[in-house]
Enzyme design. Structure first.
Site, short mmCIF file in Angstrom:
data_model
loop_
_atom_site.label_atom_id
_atom_site.label_comp_id
_atom_site.label_asym_id
_atom_site.label_seq_id
_atom_site.Cartn_x
_atom_site.Cartn_y
_atom_site.Cartn_z
CB CYS A 1 -0.85 0.00 1.24
SG CYS A 1 -1.01 -1.60 1.98
CG ASN B 1 4.02 0.06 1.68
OD1 ASN B 1 3.83 -1.02 1.13
ND2 ASN B 1 4.63 1.06 1.07
CG MET C 1 17.97 -29.98 -19.43
SD MET C 1 17.25 -28.77 -20.55
CE MET C 1 16.25 -29.79 -21.61
CE LYS D 1 17.86 -19.82 -12.40
NZ LYS D 1 19.20 -19.36 -12.50
#
Lengths: 1462, 398
Positions: free
Chosen positions: A40, A264, A493, A940
């Site tokens: 915010c 915030n 991979m 990741k």
């Protein structure tokens, strides 16, 4: 983040009034309000002299309006996420409207949200009367609060409670203010507990302050509450908050400010914080609140206990003291002392707080939220997330500053002054003898007597290893690299093995858990470059009452590293100091979890301070109970019994070996862990000659790797210290039953249910029996997780499927494709993915010719973001050519694109914008059809990346606009996205640069991604990509590939459902990717909510990849994932192969659609009713799986039908473009100024733009965020005034001049992020992260905050003033010259990658030229002073030179003098 | 993977062969063992693939990348332990296996494959030399008895695996020595028979009972399970005119000492490995010339075995129409052939013809069958695998 009611288990047995009301906590399908985030704008205005006026209130409301772009609106444009104001009690006004009020201070008041139902209201009021009287106070009455709801939104109106105000007179026996506040607090808590109605809420109850707030937009607050308009409504303090929530059903009560504070940011450790409070037996956190509300609850408790606000705040949000040698010892002692009994509330935060007398504000330890303030000559302080929120004449400004991490900004309105951070801290630490207490009471593990004993299993080692499930792969791929290099192993991979619950093989319990990670609403941290904020130090042992302070509070055992060596464990086992007592509890079966829990409880009652849960002693008859199960059960049991803080829990187990295992043990409550068998495995590797190290070094390396890995996992979640991570349960379970979760992991999401205790037991037994079988082999099992093996775990990509798809694509053979699809789709032998257990329901088929044609389907296909750099040039171009041919889209990936490709068929339609911003030029942006903001990547999530210098070839350096041979680091977060409103800002920036491109945001599947996506949709993204956690990658820590992120089935379904429920789905398109291969996969993705589909690994395999999984080694023998020209030559892929494959895929999909009777993809989106679970396919472990949440189908518009409103029609740039050079006024709501103009220039003039100074704009005022973003060559911006965050973001050749008469902070945080070229002259100081990841801008500034020049790769920066901490972290290129007048720079500089040097003659020339320019443009007196006595002053400059950059420059003999004359 | 760039630096180098002129004069093994150093270097060419097609291609799933890595790192002993885990006869497959693994090797996509077979042989011979190959009888006997009929690779594999599980195994063999096709079907110059004897001795010490010259026809009594692994015994014949002539032998008969090629013009019909073995044997016997013909066309890549190097003319796409003899002594003098590509018919002189056309598959009737008897004629390595699988099945049933 808010948690549902169930956080507290069964409700207390009080009388609960049942009331009607809107359903606040409803959970539908995968959507759960428990995962909402908010973020915010926050701010306050205060009269230092404490002068109450209506003007202050008006100013507060004004700030609120000026921060409105930081708030959000939902599907209903008139309903905000909430806004409000907290002020001093306007006594005069209340006296006017409620005449029987006594004098100020002798009554308490507060606004109430009451049920709309009259009877219920009556009941509430009766409860009030009863409880107030019981507490010995007097109820004066209630007042209807006048409102005007004509302006508020539809949904706000529908849920609006009746708003009244209560007045309570101080009872006779109450003397002090604090006592009275405590009474009011007691009344409030009692009522809150008695009345659990969803439309009942007490805003606050205080004799000092009153809050007005609601489900309003910032500008509506003033119109809604008529009180606020009354001239008699006066206050000296106005604290405001405007909320941006990701959530779908924002509610009235979650608006801020709360009783004391407005926040915030986001508390990442909330789950742990709540649990720890509960473990202490303290019940103050109101269920159903947000993280901010919980923080407010605890803050309130601490202040009411008698601590000052500053003291309480320092306890909850300590600075990063652990490694800060510049911090005063007394302050460090204060923090250390309090760390003994209060874990930090960790996460990005800007918090403003007030008790009606004083006002303060703090930032989190890392300074991740912006907060700026201005002090005026007439005694006003204005603090807000942005500067420029009030129009204050420059001559009125006395001082402009920013909040700094770890420092407090504090105003005392009674003594009428701003209290300096040092002073306020001194007052606190000098009140007690913290330092002495620590010396006398704290015990350091290192100081304990060495026992000399260290147990070793020795005999039967291989049986032990087998019983604990060690495989040869564990030794070779996990443990060996850790022990060898002290690093977690890296792989590539993705993951194509079965989920633990589906695997036919016995799995370790750890494999059922997935790590959560920060995305969008909160930034992950860089644990390497920002190590200053990270800490693994632990204070173990019994904790004392948090409401008091005594020397005994710090009777703790201090342990530097949480992974204990055997010898260290023995020291604790035999500890005899400080009343410490250790009890070892065996967790070897046969033994029940309940018995272990009772033993633990008994031990505590017997005075034990440390419990060691040990599984030593496994033999033929005894197997180990999974350590994670044991620690979870004990921890939860002790939390429930409020005993957990009385004891430290230590795990002595043969089980943990991977970083993920340790992370889970700590995450579920372990204090320390001793992995004795992993150490023995290391010893074995040494003995058998696999490691050429001595055992001690190898074990230490292993431990180092675990520590590093732990820091990484913490940081992914944005958590900095193990103390706040411990017990924070930052995981999602995949495939565990409710019964297990409830007993051992309560509060952990487990959305599809799954394996129960018997299955877990059986898995353990299978391993154990195999290990101790008669005539069994000594050889450890194969494994086959990381590398395919014939006798290993199943992989979807295996020799058969790889050959099939390659044959099919090369020979254009649909039959062979179908064989491939059969191998993937039919998983009856080994279900692997969640979708494998689905089947299509029988439906009325249609002729295939009625189905949408192949050509139109293929437009929905995209390829994954694989950078040129991760894959070879030929591979990258092959994919692009294929996608352009079929009308799909290829993706540049991070790292730019050669401009030569922009206009031909090698162009990538999707241009990615990732955290490193490499190659993200204005020209790159305008040449895109889609701009994709990569928040996370499946393999990741939450991590950054690094391209080591030796891989940065000349060509890569060219496309990335960096220097050949210099390492390139992509930070874990986008440094301009620390929260949801920041992302909205970046979307706005990009839309400005290229209004014709759609903006997409790439997220990764995890619990709560749906609510994040809702926030992203509100932030005006055109498309959201939900990536599965299994996706491929060039290089990633192996544990992240397997254990972080969830499958897309869950994330996509959750996102789709949440957006539909929220009526946001029609505004945004959804795409998904991650191991999608066949027509069936695509059909299921569409049914779960996707309109578009991404493919990456499959592209590579078709291009010749055979899953060597060597991408991270630059060693791809088939030339796909390599930059080695010798290997790239071997590339044999062709665009035709990819085109063939996509034709097959679309054809396959059409066949399915025809069978299902579906004509178009749009029709198919969200049709989960066409899917059902194939029960007979579920393997033995998975019988308990429940897919109903995934298959839930909410009502509502279920695909994208409309365009987002980007709000770029009436912006300042339109005027700049129209009118050209000239003078302009600017204010903080003028954001991204220059971006659209620059985009236009690059569209017309390309890369080179216009000649210098072709267009000159002069602005006066306060510039909004992203001033001068992507500023193109030929444009000069001059600003007389102040600027907010992200100045010069991505600057590409422009010139930026900012000056202000003020000496202080002139520009905000994160400036020149990813800037490429150009010049900048800032007269004044900048906030944190000046020139972060700068590639080539030359800049002058007169002082910077923390993390200056972080990740910089090029450019020259002159800093004519002080710097903050951690300067030059991750700086691999470019040069900084720091004017170190006072000689205090060195300790502030992170010298991991740089050296400090004297300036050469060339350097001096550079600095001189830049300073001359600086003076010319800004008339800077500092520049003048230096120039006037250049010969002497230049000696006081320090040159910050990256080591690698220097080497490269020397090798290449690059001309250093590349600074223009300006 | 010891050296990630190994495959770029090191060229493929297989075991060496003795000079043709020397080796055709004796029946000793034609090749020479590679030095350990060479093997270590060759192992570095292995890329330790994430998806090792070699491991997939190998019927017994040898842990090829793992032992390559170990050999590179000179951890020979560990390499041997891993090799032993999957393969009961690496010293045989390391010599005579057609190496499906090498055909599958990923490096073979665009380079010469790794010398997997030679690496295997290097490991096992290194192990024998070091004395690591020792009897390892089971720790505990189960008391169950299993009979294995046939001592070829399948039978032996089943026997070894069941013995490891603690069952008492008796192997029955109809011939006078253990080994089946390995002993009688493979010529000495490819596999010296002491290699087999060396291994069998170890197995005897592990507790396996071998009974030779026992031609078992039905399940023997006193066993809890019986496994039949008698191989494929019926050679495929060529029933064309002239087949009754003298001088036409089945390969297996020829290799076991029937017929003599000395001074003769030899034609081998059948282009497979057995055919090549016949070529080599014929040359050693002193054949005047040797021709080998094959029905199928010449493949793109012709496999040249050591026997071919020793002197042999090879012809492809040749269909044999009939055997032509003289009336006088009823023995074969030539064969009438047709080139299937050109249609041309011609004759090849031949006074010794060897039929190396493989064996016929017969339907097994027994409960537990293994090897060629079950699958039809196949490779040794497949038989080893099949024996293992049947052993597992039998073990489960006991």
């Amino acid at each position: 983040m808010a948690f549902g009611l169930n956080t507290f288990g069964p409700a207390p047995k009080t009388k609960v009034l049942k009331m009607l009301g809107y359903e606040k906590y409803k959970t539908e399908g995968l959507y759960s309000p428990a995962f909402e985030h908010d973020s915010c704008g926050v701010g306050f205005v205060v009269s230092i002299k404490g002068e109450k006026s209506h003007d202050i209130v008006e100013k507060g409301l004004q700030i609120l309006k000026r921060l409105s772009h930081r708030g959000a609106v939902g599907a209903d444009p008139q309903t905000g996420d909430g806004a409000g104001i907290l002020v001093q009690i306007p006594h005069d006004f209340y006296k006017k409207v409620f005449p029987k009020l006594p004098q100020f201070g002798s009554y308490g008041t507060g606004l109430l949200f009451l049920p709309p139902n009259k009877e219920e209201r009556k009941a509430v009021k009766e409860a009030f009367l009863k409880i107030v009287e019981k507490e010995g106070q007097v109820l004066l009455g209630f007042r209807k609060v006048p409102i005007n709801e004509s302006e508020i939104g539809e949904s706000a109106r529908k849920t609006r409670p009746v708003i009244e105000q209560v007045f309570i007179f101080k009872g006779k026996r109450v003397n002090t203010r604090l006592e009275f506040e405590r009474k009011l607090y007691a009344i409030r808590r009692k009522i809150e507990k008695e009345i659990k109605a969803e439309s009942f809420y007490i805003l606050n109850l205080s004799s000092r302050t009153v809050a007005y707030k609601g489900l309003l937009m910032a500008e509506q607050v003033e119109e809604f509450f008529l009180d606020l308009k009354d001239p008699d409504f006066k206050s000296a303090i106005a604290l405001i908050h405007s909320r941006y929530s990701t959530n779908t059903f924002p509610t009235w009560d979650l608006a801020q400010p709360f009783r004391f504070l407005a926040h915030n940011g986001e508390i990442n450790t909330l789950r742990g914080n709540i649990n720890w409070m509960r473990a202490r037996g303290i019940d103050v956190i109101v269920p159903g609140g947000s993280d901010s509300a919980a923080l407010d609850n605890v803050f309130e408790l601490l202040t009411l206990s008698g601590r000052s606000m500053a003291h309480s705040m320092m306890m909850l949000i300590p600075g990063a003291w652990e490694h800060d040698n510049l911090m005063r010892k007394e302050v460090r002692d204060f923090y250390k002392y309090h760390a003994c009994f209060m874990e930090p509330w960790d996460g990005p935060a800007a918090i403003a707080f007030t008790d009606g007398k004083d006002v303060g504000a703090v930032l989190d330890r890392n300074g991740l939220r912006p907060a700026r303030y201005i002090v005026t000559n007439d005694g006003l302080v204005v603090m807000a997330s942005e500067v420029g929120v009030l129009d204050i004449k420059p001559e009125q400004i006395k001082y402009s500053g920013r909040l700094e991490p770890g420092k407090m900004f504090y105003i005392d309105t009674e003594t009428n002054r701003i209290v300096e951070d040092d002073e306020i801290k001194e007052e606190i630490y000098s009140s007690r003898f913290y330092g002495q207490w620590l010396t006398e009471n704290m015990v350091d593990l290192d100081d304990l007597h060495k026992t000399g004993s260290s147990v070793r299993t020795g005999r039967d080692l291989s049986l032990q290893l087998k019983s604990f499930g060690y495989t040869r792969e564990d030794l070779k791929i996990i443990i060996k690299p850790m022990a060898e290099k002290g690093q977690e192993p890296v792989g590539s991979m993705g993951n194509d093995t079965p989920h633990a619950v589906l695997s036919q093989r016995p799995q370790l319990l750890y494999n059922y858990f997935k790590q959560l990670f920060a995305q969008v609403t909160n930034p992950p941290i860089d644990p390497i470059r920002e190590e200053v904020v990270m800490s693994l130090e632990s204070y173990v042992g019994p904790q004392r009452d948090i409401l008091s302070e005594s020397p005994e509070h710090c009777r703790k055992l201090r342990v530097h590293e949480p992974i204990l060596l055997n010898e260290e464990l023995e020291r604790i086992r035999s500890i005899q100091k400080n009343g410490f007592k250790t009890k070892t509890i065996s967790i070897v079966s046969p033994k029940s979890l309940d018995a272990i829990c009772s033993e633990a409880e008994a031990a505590i009652n017997d005075g034990s301070t440390f419990l060691i849960l040990s599984d030593r002693g496994v033999d033929k008859k005894h197997s180990a109970i999974p350590a994670l199960l044991a620690v979870g059960a004990v921890h939860q049991h002790l939390v429930r019994k409020a005993l957990r803080t009385k004891v430290g829990i230590i795990i002595e187990s043969g089980e943990p070996r991977e970083v993920h295992h340790f992370a889970l043990l700590f995450g579920y409550g372990a204090d320390l862990v001793n992995p004795y068998l992993a150490y023995e495995a290391v010893g074995l590797l040494v003995d058998e000659g696999s490691l050429f190290l001595d055992e001690t070094t190898a074990v230490n390396n292993y431990r180092k790797a675990v520590n590093k890995g732990l820091k990484k996992i913490l940081s992914k979640m944005g958590i900095s210290t193990l103390n706040s991570y411990r017990g924070a349960q930052i995981f999602e379970a995949l495939g565990l039953s409710d019964e297990v979760i409830k007993k051992c992991f309560e509060g952990t999401p487990s959305r599809i249910g799954g394996a129960g205790f018997e299955i877990i037991e059986k898995e353990t037994q299978l391993r154990h029996q195999a290990a101790f079988a008669e005539n069994g082999s000594d050889l450890l099992d194969t494994g086959g997780i990381y590398q395919w093996r014939k006798d290993g775990e199943f992989h979807l990509w295996n020799p058969e499927s790889i050959s099939a798809i390659q044959d099919a694509a090369r020979n254009n053979d649909y039959g062979r494709y179908k064989e491939f699809a059969g191998l993937i789709d039919d998983q009856s032998k080994q279900p692997t993915s969640l979708r494998s257990s689905f089947k299509f329901k029988a439906a009325k088929a249609i002729p295939i010719k009625e189905v949408e044609p192949v050509e139109s389907i293929m437009k929905r296909f995209a390829t994954g973001a694989m950078s040129f750099g991760s894959i070879s040039g030929p591979a990258h171009e092959t994919i692009a050519i294929a996608m352009n041919a079929i009308g799909g889209k290829s993706n540049t990936g991070e790292g730019g694109e050669d401009p030569a490709r922009f206009k031909d068929n090698r162009r990538s339609a999707i241009k990615q914008v990732a955290s490193g911003r490499f190659g993200v030029t204005t020209n790159y942006l305008v040449n895109a059809d889609e701009l994709q903001i990569k928040i996370a990547q499946g393999a990741k999530p939450g991590e950054g990346g690094q391209l080591p210098g030796h891989k940065v070839s000349a060509l890569i350096a060219k496309t990335r606009y960096t220097t050949k041979g210099v390492t390139l680091i992509s930070p874990p977060p986008h440094h301009d996205i620390y929260s949801i409103e920041d992302l909205a800002q970046l979307i706005f920036d990009l839309k400005n640069v290229n209004p014709s491109a759609r903006i997409s945001v790439k997220l990764v599947s995890e619990i709560g991604v749906g609510t994040v996506a809702a926030g992203v949709a509100k932030g005006h993204a055109d498309m959201i990509l939900i990536s599965g956690g299994e996706g491929g990658t060039g290089a990633s820590p192996i544990s992240s590939i397997r254990h972080a992120g969830l499958p897309w089935e869950l994330g996509l379904a959750e996102t789709h459902q949440t957006l539909v429920l929220n009526n946001l789905r029609s505004r945004v398109r959804l795409q998904t990717d991650g191991q999608i291969r066949t027509g069936r996969d695509v059909a299921i993705a569409a049914m779960l909510g996707a309109e578009e589909f991404g493919f990456a690994t499959t592209m590579l395999i078709i291009s010749g990849c055979v899953m060597l999984r060597h991408c991270h080694l630059n060693n791809c023998s088939v030339g796909v994932a390599t930059q080695d020209p010798v290997l790239a030559e071997r590339f044999r892929g062709k665009p035709e192969y990819i085109i063939n494959y996509f034709n097959f895929l679309a054809r396959d999909l059409r066949e399915t659609m025809a069978l299902l009777g579906i004509r178009t993809i749009d029709e198919l989106v969200g049709r989960t009713d066409l899917l059902e679970v194939d029960e007979k396919l579920l393997p033995w472990k998975a019988k308990g799986l429940d897919y109903s949440k995934i298959l839930y189908r909410p009502k509502g518009e279920s695909h994208c039908t409309q365009k987002q409103e980007h709000g770029i029609e009436k912006i300042l740039d339109r005027e700049l473009i129209k009118k050209g050079s000239g003078e302009y006024k600017i204010k903080n709501s003028d954001r991204s100024v220059g971006a659209m103009l620059s985009g236009e220039i690059c569209k017309k003039h390309g890369e080179k733009g216009l000649p210098e100074d072709s267009l000159r704009f002069k602005f006066t005022g306060c510039a909004g965020q992203s001033f001068g973003a992507w500023l193109a060559p030929g444009i000069t911006f001059e600003l007389d005034g102040l600027a907010n965050d992200y100045v010069g973001k991505g600057m590409f050749g422009g010139k930026l001049i900012i000056h202000s008469p003020l000496k202080n902070i002139v520009i905000g945080n994160t400036s020149f992020y990813g800037a490429i070229r150009g010049e900048a002259y800032i007269r004044g100081m900048a906030g944190e992260r000046f020139c972060v990841r700068n590639s080539g801008v030359n800049a002058v500034v007169e002082g910077v905050g923390d993390h200056g020049c972080e990740y910089m790769t090029g450019g020259r920066v002159v800093i004519l003033g002080p710097t903050g901490r951690n300067f030059a972290a991750g700086m691999s290129g470019g040069i900084a010259y720091v004017y170190d007048k006072l000689g205090e720079f060195e300790p502030k500089c992170n010298q991991a990658m740089v050296e400090l040097e004297e300036l050469s003659l060339g350097d001096q020339k550079t600095v001189k030229r830049l300073l001359e320019n600086h003076f010319k443009y800004t008339r800077s007196p500092i520049a003048k002073a230096v120039l006037d006595d250049f010969k002497a002053e230049i000696k006081r400059f320090v040159k910050v030179m990256p080591i690698e950059y220097k080497r490269v420059l020397t090798e290449e003999e690059i001309e250093l003098l590349e600074v223009g004359d300006g | 993977m010891g050296n990630p760039k190994g495959f770029l630096k090191v060229k493929r180098k297989t075991c060496g062969y003795r000079p043709v002129c020397e080796r055709v004069k004796d029946y000793n093994e034609v090749f020479t063992l590679r030095s350990d150093r060479d093997s270590e270097e060759q192992s570095s060419r292995c890329m330790d693939c994430g998806t090792p097609f070699c491991n997939f291609g190998c019927p017994i799933g040898n842990y090829i990348p793992e032992w390559n890595d170990l050999v590179y790192n000179r951890q020979w002993k560990k390499a041997f332990e891993l090799l032993e885990a999957t393969n009961i006869l690496p010293e045989v497959t390391g010599r005579v296996c057609p190496a499906l693994c090498e055909a599958a090797c990923v490096l073979g996509i665009n380079d010469d494959p790794v010398t997997i077979k030679d690496n295997e042989l290097a490991i096992i011979e290194h192990a024998f030399k070091k004395g690591w190959v020792v009897p390892r009888p089971p720790k505990k006997r189960t008391g169950k008895k299993v009979a294995v009929i046939g001592s070829g690779p399948a039978g032996l594999s089943a026997a070894v695996h069941l013995n490891r599980k603690g069952h008492l195994v008796t192997v029955f063999e109809k011939d006078d020595k253990i080994g089946g096709i390995m002993r009688y079907g493979i010529p000495e110059f490819k596999l010296e028979k002491h290699i087999l004897d060396r291994r069998i001795k170890i197995w005897e010490q592990e507790g396996i009972v071998f009974k030779t010259e026992k031609n078992i026809k039905k399940n023997p009594d006193g066993f809890d399970a019986v496994i039949w692994a008698c191989g494929a015994l019926t050679p495929r014949d060529l029933k064309i005119p002239g087949r009754e002539l003298e001088g036409i032998y089945f390969a297996m008969d020829f290799l076991t000492g029937n017929g003599n090629a000395k001074g003769k013009k030899v034609v081998v019909i059948g282009g497979g490995d057995t055919g090549a073995d016949c070529v080599g044997t014929a040359n050693r016997q002193g054949a005047r010339c040797v021709v080998q013909i094959e029905l199928l066309p010449c493949p793109p890549i012709v496999k040249t075995s050591s026997s071919h190097e020793e002197g042999c003319e090879r012809k492809w796409s040749i269909e044999t129409k009939r055997f032509v003899g003289t009336d006088r002594d009823l023995s074969v003098r030539s064969i009438r052939c047709k080139n299937r590509e050109t249609g041309e018919e011609f004759e090849i002189e031949a006074d010794l013809v060897i039929l190396a056309l493989g064996f016929l598959k017969e339907e097994p009737k027994e409960k537990f069958c293994a090897g060629d008897m079950k699958t039809g004629p196949s490779l040794i390595v497949r038989a080893i695998n099949d024996g293992f699988e049947v052993a597992r099945e039998v073990d489960r049933s006991l």
